[in-house]
Design an enzyme around this catalytic site. Structure first.
Site, PDB file in Angstrom:
ATOM      1  N   ALA A  19     -29.986  -7.199 -38.788  1.00 36.07           N
ATOM      2  CA  ALA A  19     -30.803  -8.298 -39.315  1.00 36.07           C
ATOM      3  C   ALA A  19     -30.191  -9.654 -38.987  1.00 36.07           C
ATOM      4  O   ALA A  19     -30.228 -10.581 -39.790  1.00 36.07           O
ATOM      5  CB  ALA A  19     -30.991  -8.135 -40.826  1.00 36.07           C
ATOM      6  N   GLY A  20     -29.624  -9.762 -37.775  1.00 35.67           N
ATOM      7  CA  GLY A  20     -29.209 -11.071 -37.277  1.00 35.67           C
ATOM      8  C   GLY A  20     -30.402 -11.766 -36.647  1.00 35.67           C
ATOM      9  O   GLY A  20     -31.558 -11.391 -36.871  1.00 35.67           O
ATOM     10  N   GLY A  21     -30.131 -12.775 -35.824  1.00 36.41           N
ATOM     11  CA  GLY A  21     -31.217 -13.540 -35.216  1.00 36.41           C
ATOM     12  C   GLY A  21     -32.167 -12.694 -34.402  1.00 36.41           C
ATOM     13  O   GLY A  21     -33.397 -12.816 -34.518  1.00 36.41           O
ATOM     14  N   ALA A  22     -31.627 -11.802 -33.565  1.00 37.31           N
ATOM     15  CA  ALA A  22     -32.480 -10.960 -32.719  1.00 37.31           C
ATOM     16  C   ALA A  22     -33.275  -9.972 -33.561  1.00 37.31           C
ATOM     17  O   ALA A  22     -34.484  -9.802 -33.372  1.00 37.31           O
ATOM     18  CB  ALA A  22     -31.625 -10.224 -31.686  1.00 37.31           C
ATOM     19  N   GLY A  23     -32.599  -9.304 -34.490  1.00 34.25           N
ATOM     20  CA  GLY A  23     -33.260  -8.296 -35.311  1.00 34.25           C
ATOM     21  C   GLY A  23     -34.380  -8.866 -36.158  1.00 34.25           C
ATOM     22  O   GLY A  23     -35.468  -8.291 -36.246  1.00 34.25           O
ATOM     23  N   ASP A 225     -22.101  -1.057 -33.554  1.00 39.55           N
ATOM     24  CA  ASP A 225     -22.635   0.225 -34.030  1.00 39.55           C
ATOM     25  C   ASP A 225     -23.769   0.742 -33.146  1.00 39.55           C
ATOM     26  O   ASP A 225     -23.897   1.952 -32.934  1.00 39.55           O
ATOM     27  CB  ASP A 225     -23.110   0.086 -35.483  1.00 39.55           C
ATOM     28  CG  ASP A 225     -21.986  -0.335 -36.422  1.00 39.55           C
ATOM     29  OD1 ASP A 225     -20.823  -0.005 -36.131  1.00 39.55           O
ATOM     30  OD2 ASP A 225     -22.269  -0.998 -37.431  1.00 39.55           O
ATOM     31  N   ARG A 290     -16.926 -21.256 -19.709  1.00 37.34           N
ATOM     32  CA  ARG A 290     -15.886 -20.785 -20.627  1.00 37.34           C
ATOM     33  C   ARG A 290     -14.785 -19.987 -19.942  1.00 37.34           C
ATOM     34  O   ARG A 290     -13.614 -20.106 -20.286  1.00 37.34           O
ATOM     35  CB  ARG A 290     -16.531 -19.960 -21.746  1.00 37.34           C
ATOM     36  CG  ARG A 290     -17.306 -20.821 -22.710  1.00 37.34           C
ATOM     37  CD  ARG A 290     -18.059 -20.014 -23.731  1.00 37.34           C
ATOM     38  NE  ARG A 290     -18.707 -20.903 -24.695  1.00 37.34           N
ATOM     39  CZ  ARG A 290     -19.518 -20.484 -25.647  1.00 37.34           C
ATOM     40  NH1 ARG A 290     -19.800 -19.197 -25.766  1.00 37.34           N
ATOM     41  NH2 ARG A 290     -20.066 -21.348 -26.479  1.00 37.34           N
ATOM     42  N   HIS A 357     -14.770 -13.619 -27.922  1.00 35.79           N
ATOM     43  CA  HIS A 357     -15.921 -14.276 -28.540  1.00 35.79           C
ATOM     44  C   HIS A 357     -17.245 -13.556 -28.321  1.00 35.79           C
ATOM     45  O   HIS A 357     -18.110 -13.550 -29.194  1.00 35.79           O
ATOM     46  CB  HIS A 357     -16.021 -15.702 -27.988  1.00 35.79           C
ATOM     47  CG  HIS A 357     -17.147 -16.509 -28.550  1.00 35.79           C
ATOM     48  ND1 HIS A 357     -17.274 -16.783 -29.900  1.00 35.79           N
ATOM     49  CD2 HIS A 357     -18.206 -17.111 -27.954  1.00 35.79           C
ATOM     50  CE1 HIS A 357     -18.351 -17.521 -30.105  1.00 35.79           C
ATOM     51  NE2 HIS A 357     -18.950 -17.717 -28.940  1.00 35.79           N
ATOM     52  N   GLU A 391     -26.835  -9.439 -28.673  1.00 34.83           N
ATOM     53  CA  GLU A 391     -25.537  -9.133 -28.058  1.00 34.83           C
ATOM     54  C   GLU A 391     -25.341  -7.641 -27.849  1.00 34.83           C
ATOM     55  O   GLU A 391     -24.559  -7.224 -27.004  1.00 34.83           O
ATOM     56  CB  GLU A 391     -24.399  -9.710 -28.909  1.00 34.83           C
ATOM     57  CG  GLU A 391     -23.063  -9.703 -28.187  1.00 34.83           C
ATOM     58  CD  GLU A 391     -21.943 -10.379 -28.962  1.00 34.83           C
ATOM     59  OE1 GLU A 391     -20.777 -10.248 -28.541  1.00 34.83           O
ATOM     60  OE2 GLU A 391     -22.222 -11.039 -29.994  1.00 34.83           O
TER      61      GLU A 391
END
Length: 596
Positions: A19-23, A225, A290, A357, A391
């Site tokens: 449930a991050g930004g993508a989810g 996971d 980077r 990172h 990611e």
């Protein structure tokens, strides 16, 4: 064994794991299209790691000067060191402006210019005129808390569209039958029950595996996971050798100092007070990509020009900037530096060091988010019933090195594209095929075996050994000797996992068992990372070989596919990078020497 557990069965059209930004963008996008949507997450949604993203989200809006999505695409291809797939990069960069406007309409509180437009700051590797012009101000920011602003907004949208959340549920394994995904099994940490989720489509949005390393900007929940479940399902991961070290992690703490700090005018110095990036990247200086900056910092330290008692880090100066600018544009950084480095950024420099990172590698997908495998001559054969985004996925838009502020863009663009594709493929509330009972039985047996493990090795000790080995052997600079030794050591550590000891046998809030399951996921991904790195005999992007210092476009413009067979052997395969564009609106960008 299934009879020994309380198993609750669910049926959904789609299940999103993470449930991050993508989810969240995928979940509410699917619910909005009329699909019965569940979202499983092991932590509360607004604690997902997207909340820690600081600097911004890139899009060629042109608010701070002339810009074009084609220039953005060129910079991204160059940043990827020509390992990114150009069709997917075109899709992302072309859709970026609309994605930002969509976020604004949802309520993301972007910082503003004096005339009310979305504020955009410079970021590393972002240029104009296909790299020939000045630096581009392309990164849309909400001060230095952009991820926080986006995540909370997307969560509100998910509630609005009635996504069904299963919060603090740990995803254990995928339900795979006849090469297709039929659902996922999860463990409810709150009451100890196990849940079998049937779905026509499972979307893995589980983030990266930064915690395979000792020093990382990642949250402790970033244990890959989804990647672990995919490996156990017999599917490959892609380009796992490419691990990004962010140049500016706070020395000893590892906490992130956003690239936006350099975008606002911050600069790096060595023990001589020299702005050394002028030697390594004469044009871009501190805003080179980077991988270039991290290598330059490492060389300065190696050659004795580091600062501090042990000469093992460098300084980031922000103290020449006005306190008003720091307060308005970098408030979080000022606070972070004070807490974790004891530094007042208006007066003193911040001690920084390259820190793990981001994982450019992950679960291979197309730009719709569908998981793909190599099947004979078809390099992009779709695995039915499973998607991956964010990611956790490898689309691949980042190739060998991600440009800063392209990750938040990746989340929302491909979260949306996965929702649109799922709506196209799935008829709402269509029936599920029966599932062979031995498939669920196998998953429960593995879970039970780990839960009752009674060996001699503590999970925490094994995890620390893995993290220290990855930190020392698969780092900014690599050699065959180091990588081969690292491969042997990680293999031994993974074999010792069979001898772990779980002291707590309960099913309710058993953090001992959670950490054991997470370590299993991390070890598999650490293993394929080091073996993939040992096999790639060139330097490209974040994969810098001291024994093979040059990029080899003849032999190595190809993606690595890595998997683990039933006997524990690593299987490496390769497939071509997509060098053709999606449309004729832009031509293929041919490989050239990467200079900043």
């Amino acid at each position: 064994m299934t009879k020994a557990y309380n198993i609750i069965h669910h049926k959904f059209d789609v299940v999103v794991v993470g449930a991050g930004g993508a989810g969240l963008r995928s979940a509410f996008g699917m619910a909005k299209e009329g699909l019965n949507t569940a979202c499983i997450t092991k932590i509360f949604p607004t604690r997902s790691h997207t909340v820690a993203a600081q600097g911004g989200i890139s899009a060629a809006l042109g608010n701070m000067g002339e810009d074009d999505w084609r220039w953005h695409m060129y910079d991204t291809v160059k940043g990827s060191d020509w390992l990114g797939d150009q069709d997917a990069i075109e899709y992302m960069c072309k859709n970026a402006p609309d994605a930002i406007l969509e976020l604004e309409h949802y309520g993301v509180p972007f910082s503003r210019t004096e005339d009310g437009k979305i504020y955009q700051r410079p970021f590393g590797g972002m240029t104009t005129e296909y790299g020939k012009g000045k630096a581009a101000q392309r990164t849309c920011a909400a001060a230095d808390r952009t991820g926080h602003a986006i995540l909370h907004t997307l969560y509100q949208q998910s509630l609005k569209h009635k996504v069904q959340f299963f919060i603090e549920y740990f995803a254990i394994d995928l339900l795979m039958e006849d090469g297709e995904c039929r659902g996922v099994v999860a463990w409810n940490l709150d009451d100890g029950s196990l849940h079998c989720f049937r779905a026509h489509n499972v979307v893995l949005a589980t983030g990266g595996y930064g915690r395979a390393y000792f020093s990382a900007t990642s949250a402790h929940t970033c244990t890959g996971d989804g990647g672990g479940m995919v490996i156990r399902a017999g599917l490959p991961l892609q380009d796992m050798e490419f691990v990004q070290f962010h140049p500016t992690g706070i020395y000893s703490a590892g906490c992130l100092i956003t690239e936006g700090a350099r975008g606002e005018g911050g600069y790096l110095v060595n023990a001589n007070g020299e702005r050394f990036m002028e030697r390594y990247a004469p044009a871009a200086k501190d805003l080179a990509s980077r991988d270039v900056v991290s290598r330059a910092m490492t060389i300065e330290i190696r050659e004795g020009r580091g600062v501090g008692e042990y000469k093992d880090h460098v300084f980031l100066h922000l103290n020449h900037l006005s306190p008003e600018i720091l307060h308005r544009r970098l408030p979080g950084i000022s606070e972070t530096a004070k807490i974790f480095a004891g530094v007042d950024v208006t007066k003193d420099p911040i001690p920084v060091l390259p820190t793990v990172h981001y994982n450019m590698g992950g679960i291979p997908t197309n730009y719709h988010g569908q998981v793909i495998i190599k099947d004979g001559k078809n390099h992009n054969s779709i695995v039915n019933g499973i998607m991956a985004i964010g990611e956790a996925a490898c689309v691949s838009v980042h190739g060998a090195n991600r440009l800063g502020s392209n990750s938040l863009l990746d989340l929302v663009v491909f979260g949306r594209s996965s929702a649109l594709k799922a709506a196209e493929l799935i008829k709402p509330v269509s029936p599920h095929k029966p599932l062979k009972k031995e498939i669920l039985e196998k998953i429960i047996n593995r879970f039970d075996k780990i839960r009752h493990a009674n060996g001699n090795v503590l999970v925490a000790d094994l995890r620390l050994q893995m993290q220290r080995t990855m930190q020392s052997h698969v780092s900014v600079f690599r050699t065959q000797e180091l990588l081969d030794e690292g491969a042997r050591m990680i293999s031994e550590i993974r074999n010792r996992y069979k001898d772990i000891k779980i002291n707590d046998k309960s099913l309710i809030w058993n953090s001992d068992l959670v950490e054991a399951l997470e370590l299993d996921n991390l070890l598999d991904q650490a293993l394929v990372t080091v073996y993939s790195a040992a096999a790639r005999k060139e330097s490209r992007g974040a994969h810098a070989r001291e024994d093979y210092p040059d990029r080899n476009d003849i032999d190595w413009i190809k993606h690595t596919l890595s998997s683990i067979d039933d006997s524990g052997q690593i299987i490496l395969d390769y497939k071509p990078v997509t060098l053709t564009t999606l449309t004729d609106e832009i031509s293929t960008i041919p490989p050239v020497k990467r200079i900043y």
